[in-house]
Design a protein around this motif. Sequence first.
Motif, PDB file in Angstrom:
ATOM      1  N   ARG A  39       0.823  -1.214   0.000  1.00  9.49           N
ATOM      2  CA  ARG A  39       0.000   0.000   0.000  1.00  9.49           C
ATOM      3  C   ARG A  39       0.857   1.265   0.000  1.00  9.49           C
ATOM      4  NH1 ARG A  39      -4.778  -2.327   3.935  1.00  9.49           N
ATOM      5  NH2 ARG A  39      -6.014  -3.185   2.244  1.00  9.49           N
ATOM      6  N   MET A  55      -9.971   3.580   0.699  1.00 10.54           N
ATOM      7  CA  MET A  55     -11.184   3.359   1.490  1.00 10.54           C
ATOM      8  C   MET A  55     -11.227   1.934   2.029  1.00 10.54           C
ATOM      9  SD  MET A  55     -13.805   4.696   2.669  1.00 10.54           S
ATOM     10  CE  MET A  55     -15.409   4.380   3.280  1.00 10.54           C
ATOM     11  N   ARG A  56     -10.799   1.001   1.203  1.00 13.90           N
ATOM     12  CA  ARG A  56     -10.850  -0.404   1.583  1.00 13.90           C
ATOM     13  C   ARG A  56      -9.978  -0.692   2.808  1.00 13.90           C
ATOM     14  NH1 ARG A  56     -10.789  -5.452  -2.348  1.00 13.90           N
ATOM     15  NH2 ARG A  56     -10.807  -7.045  -0.762  1.00 13.90           N
ATOM     16  N   MET A  57      -8.796  -0.052   2.872  1.00 12.54           N
ATOM     17  CA  MET A  57      -7.902  -0.361   3.980  1.00 12.54           C
ATOM     18  C   MET A  57      -8.448   0.112   5.321  1.00 12.54           C
ATOM     19  SD  MET A  57      -4.608   1.979   3.302  1.00 12.54           S
ATOM     20  CE  MET A  57      -4.618   3.733   3.396  1.00 12.54           C
ATOM     21  N   SER A  58      -9.358   1.048   5.309  1.00 15.66           N
ATOM     22  CA  SER A  58     -10.010   1.466   6.556  1.00 15.66           C
ATOM     23  C   SER A  58     -11.264   0.647   6.831  1.00 15.66           C
ATOM     24  CB  SER A  58     -10.387   2.940   6.479  1.00 15.66           C
ATOM     25  OG  SER A  58      -9.248   3.733   6.333  1.00 15.66           O
ATOM     26  N   ALA A  59     -12.021   0.362   5.781  1.00 15.01           N
ATOM     27  CA  ALA A  59     -13.312  -0.310   5.942  1.00 15.01           C
ATOM     28  C   ALA A  59     -13.186  -1.776   6.339  1.00 15.01           C
ATOM     29  CB  ALA A  59     -14.119  -0.189   4.648  1.00 15.01           C
ATOM     30  N   LYS A  61     -10.974  -3.268   8.372  1.00 13.49           N
ATOM     31  CA  LYS A  61     -10.433  -3.550   9.705  1.00 13.49           C
ATOM     32  C   LYS A  61     -11.523  -3.796  10.748  1.00 13.49           C
ATOM     33  CE  LYS A  61      -6.042  -1.249   9.069  1.00 13.49           C
ATOM     34  NZ  LYS A  61      -6.121  -1.289   7.630  1.00 13.49           N
TER      35      LYS A  61
END
Length: 119
Positions: A39, A55-59, A61
């Motif tokens: 990333r 967005m995916r790396m936050s959503a 977790k």
Amino acid sequence: MGIPERSNGTLFSAMTGWNASAIQLGTLAAEANSVVMYRMLGMAGLWSMPPSEMMRMSAEKGPAFIEGFVNATEAAGAGKPMDEVVTAFAEPLERTARSNRHRLERRGPKLTMGIESED
């Protein structure tokens, strides 16, 4: 008060149970480190990364941590040994990190200019 017999697995599992948990946590750390690396390279423009990755790396977790928490709570409530509780917590996190690593690894280095596709 004596040493538990090996025949029922108590002594062996008591001595090695923590080892399996430690290996799993080490694997999780390695997988997560790889994902962070991919990333970071993607944010620097050196690795192919879809626009939705930020967005995916936050959503992702929250659900993984909640699943791990629920699994660990169930294992602890059932009176499982601590190493099994740790394993129950780490499994969804490890699965998510491994999936991310495979997905990002397949994309490869960024060889073109511009915005990447979502493939």
